[in-house]
Design a protein around this motif. Sequence first.
Motif, PDB file in Angstrom:
ATOM      1  N   PRO A 149       0.846  -1.219   0.000  1.00 23.09           N
ATOM      2  CA  PRO A 149       0.000   0.000   0.000  1.00 23.09           C
ATOM      3  C   PRO A 149       0.870   1.254   0.000  1.00 23.09           C
ATOM      4  CG  PRO A 149      -0.782  -1.587   1.636  1.00 23.09           C
ATOM      5  CD  PRO A 149       0.533  -2.107   1.131  1.00 23.09           C
ATOM      6  N   LYS A 150       0.534   2.176  -0.878  1.00 23.12           N
ATOM      7  CA  LYS A 150       1.407   3.339  -1.091  1.00 23.12           C
ATOM      8  C   LYS A 150       1.492   4.243   0.131  1.00 23.12           C
ATOM      9  CE  LYS A 150      -0.140   6.348  -3.947  1.00 23.12           C
ATOM     10  NZ  LYS A 150      -0.564   6.979  -5.210  1.00 23.12           N
ATOM     11  N   THR A 151       0.337   4.565   0.730  1.00 20.64           N
ATOM     12  CA  THR A 151       0.342   5.512   1.850  1.00 20.64           C
ATOM     13  C   THR A 151       1.115   4.959   3.038  1.00 20.64           C
ATOM     14  OG1 THR A 151      -1.818   6.350   1.136  1.00 20.64           O
ATOM     15  CG2 THR A 151      -1.120   6.862   3.382  1.00 20.64           C
ATOM     16  N   LYS A 152       0.825   3.721   3.417  1.00 27.31           N
ATOM     17  CA  LYS A 152       1.545   3.114   4.541  1.00 27.31           C
ATOM     18  C   LYS A 152       3.031   2.978   4.237  1.00 27.31           C
ATOM     19  CE  LYS A 152      -2.387   0.466   6.360  1.00 27.31           C
ATOM     20  NZ  LYS A 152      -2.898  -0.901   6.674  1.00 27.31           N
ATOM     21  N   TYR A 153       3.337   2.654   3.008  1.00 30.98           N
ATOM     22  CA  TYR A 153       4.737   2.481   2.614  1.00 30.98           C
ATOM     23  C   TYR A 153       5.514   3.792   2.762  1.00 30.98           C
ATOM     24  CZ  TYR A 153       8.748   1.447  -0.390  1.00 30.98           C
ATOM     25  OH  TYR A 153      10.019   1.292  -0.893  1.00 30.98           O
ATOM     26  N   ILE A 154       4.938   4.893   2.294  1.00 28.31           N
ATOM     27  CA  ILE A 154       5.614   6.190   2.383  1.00 28.31           C
ATOM     28  C   ILE A 154       5.769   6.607   3.840  1.00 28.31           C
ATOM     29  CG2 ILE A 154       5.494   8.620   1.747  1.00 28.31           C
ATOM     30  CD1 ILE A 154       6.123   6.706  -0.564  1.00 28.31           C
ATOM     31  N   LEU A 155       4.726   6.389   4.643  1.00 29.19           N
ATOM     32  CA  LEU A 155       4.817   6.750   6.058  1.00 29.19           C
ATOM     33  C   LEU A 155       5.891   5.941   6.770  1.00 29.19           C
ATOM     34  CD1 LEU A 155       1.020   7.085   6.992  1.00 29.19           C
ATOM     35  CD2 LEU A 155       2.685   8.925   6.675  1.00 29.19           C
ATOM     36  N   ILE A 156       5.972   4.654   6.468  1.00 25.43           N
ATOM     37  CA  ILE A 156       6.987   3.813   7.105  1.00 25.43           C
ATOM     38  C   ILE A 156       8.385   4.244   6.675  1.00 25.43           C
ATOM     39  CG2 ILE A 156       7.912   1.458   7.175  1.00 25.43           C
ATOM     40  CD1 ILE A 156       5.025   0.456   7.017  1.00 25.43           C
ATOM     41  N   MET A 157       8.548   4.583   5.395  1.00 23.18           N
ATOM     42  CA  MET A 157       9.864   5.003   4.916  1.00 23.18           C
ATOM     43  C   MET A 157      10.295   6.346   5.500  1.00 23.18           C
ATOM     44  SD  MET A 157      10.855   2.527   3.017  1.00 23.18           S
ATOM     45  CE  MET A 157      12.174   3.085   1.953  1.00 23.18           C
ATOM     46  N   CYS A 158       9.338   7.137   5.985  1.00 24.37           N
ATOM     47  CA  CYS A 158       9.670   8.443   6.577  1.00 24.37           C
ATOM     48  C   CYS A 158       9.872   8.378   8.084  1.00 24.37           C
ATOM     49  CB  CYS A 158       8.572   9.456   6.260  1.00 24.37           C
ATOM     50  SG  CYS A 158       8.486   9.930   4.509  1.00 24.37           S
ATOM     51  N   ILE A 159       9.591   7.236   8.698  1.00 25.84           N
ATOM     52  CA  ILE A 159       9.746   7.133  10.154  1.00 25.84           C
ATOM     53  C   ILE A 159      11.208   7.268  10.559  1.00 25.84           C
ATOM     54  CG2 ILE A 159       9.577   5.533  12.106  1.00 25.84           C
ATOM     55  CD1 ILE A 159       6.973   4.522  10.934  1.00 25.84           C
ATOM     56  N   MET A 160      12.083   6.539   9.902  1.00 28.24           N
ATOM     57  CA  MET A 160      13.499   6.568  10.262  1.00 28.24           C
ATOM     58  C   MET A 160      14.122   7.953  10.078  1.00 28.24           C
ATOM     59  SD  MET A 160      16.833   6.387   8.861  1.00 28.24           S
ATOM     60  CE  MET A 160      16.618   5.644   7.247  1.00 28.24           C
ATOM     61  N   PRO A 161      13.925   8.655   8.944  1.00 28.47           N
ATOM     62  CA  PRO A 161      14.457  10.019   8.825  1.00 28.47           C
ATOM     63  C   PRO A 161      13.916  10.977   9.885  1.00 28.47           C
ATOM     64  CG  PRO A 161      13.817   9.190   6.676  1.00 28.47           C
ATOM     65  CD  PRO A 161      13.299   8.217   7.680  1.00 28.47           C
ATOM     66  N   THR A 162      12.623  10.852  10.208  1.00 27.66           N
ATOM     67  CA  THR A 162      12.039  11.729  11.219  1.00 27.66           C
ATOM     68  C   THR A 162      12.654  11.488  12.589  1.00 27.66           C
ATOM     69  OG1 THR A 162       9.960  11.743   9.980  1.00 27.66           O
ATOM     70  CG2 THR A 162       9.884  12.494  12.259  1.00 27.66           C
ATOM     71  N   CYS A 163      12.809  10.229  12.973  1.00 22.07           N
ATOM     72  CA  CYS A 163      13.416   9.901  14.273  1.00 22.07           C
ATOM     73  C   CYS A 163      14.856  10.381  14.335  1.00 22.07           C
ATOM     74  CB  CYS A 163      13.333   8.398  14.523  1.00 22.07           C
ATOM     75  SG  CYS A 163      11.656   7.772  14.754  1.00 22.07           S
TER      76      CYS A 163
END
Length: 345
Positions: free
Chosen positions: A113-127
């Motif tokens: 799923p695109k939305t979940k995928y993008i959110l997961i990929m942005c978790i590490m940079p945000t942290c």
Amino acid sequence: MDQYLIESIIGPMMVLGAFGNLNVIVAVIRKKVLRTKGAMLVFVLAISHFICNISELKVLIFRLRFQSLTGRECFLYNVPYSFCVMFQSALFLSMALDLCFCIMLPIKHMLWPKTKYILIMCIMPTCFALIVFFLNFLFVTDENAPYCAFMLTMDDGVFETISTSVVACNILTLLITVVSVFVAIRKSQDMRNHRHSTVNRRNSVVDERRKVFRSTFYMMAIYIFSWMMSSICFRVLFAYFENEQDIVPYMPFLAIITMPNFCQAFFVTYFRSPRFRKAYREHFHWLTCGCLYRDVFSQPETKENTSKPDSATNQQPISEAVEKKPKENSNGVRKTVRICEGTVI
């Protein structure tokens, strides 16, 4: 290097970068066809780079770079910049992982799923950006900063830890990119040697994937050349010179090296993607009140690859319809039923 010469170089590049990143943001918001997984990561990258451009322009306008400021004052002026710089540095690692998934696991990557995928990929940079931000906030010094750069406003021990983490993140990004390129080349060679196994693949789909791969690779190459080189050089200078004041003469050169990294999203997508290029030309048409690209709205959109199912999706091609014998219902009316092969009944 003279202060005015530095500002005359950095200023126009930041204006150009802000204009380009704003075009990327508006294009993705306007065009639903551009909201693919890779393009959404570029969209997030353009937002972080746009904030960096605006923050750098603010520093240039108020001439804060060469003023005598304390470490805390310099940190407060660079709060958005410091967060977004660390975020984009780690986001390139996520983009390298996305490139790796696209090559190693093409079917799963397409089905996620695109939305979940993008959110997961942005978790590490945000942290990563939040951790650096809070460490900088807790250990910022009150001494006069020799140069208003947020990395020079913190304690030396904390700075060494953060800079080492940034360099390690950059090296990991480089390794993943190199491995992905190597695997892509091997797969391309295997496809050429086994043409009979790819007869059902559409050439348009293969070409589109190659364009996406090349665009991502070009962005990673610019990142490696500019931001990664600047981070490593800065770390070497900090380890070589005992006094931070000795690093100041080299800071303008490092700032100029990093400039292409903050301007690349627009140029890479413009030259590599026909859809992005058409969207940008529509923007130029509006900005010039119709003087440029007058026929841009009459040009057809790039067709989606939906004419035939791809063999990679494990779908069977639809063959000609098979006509069955007419059947009578309870009212005595005859009906003809057409069933296509591969249709689930």
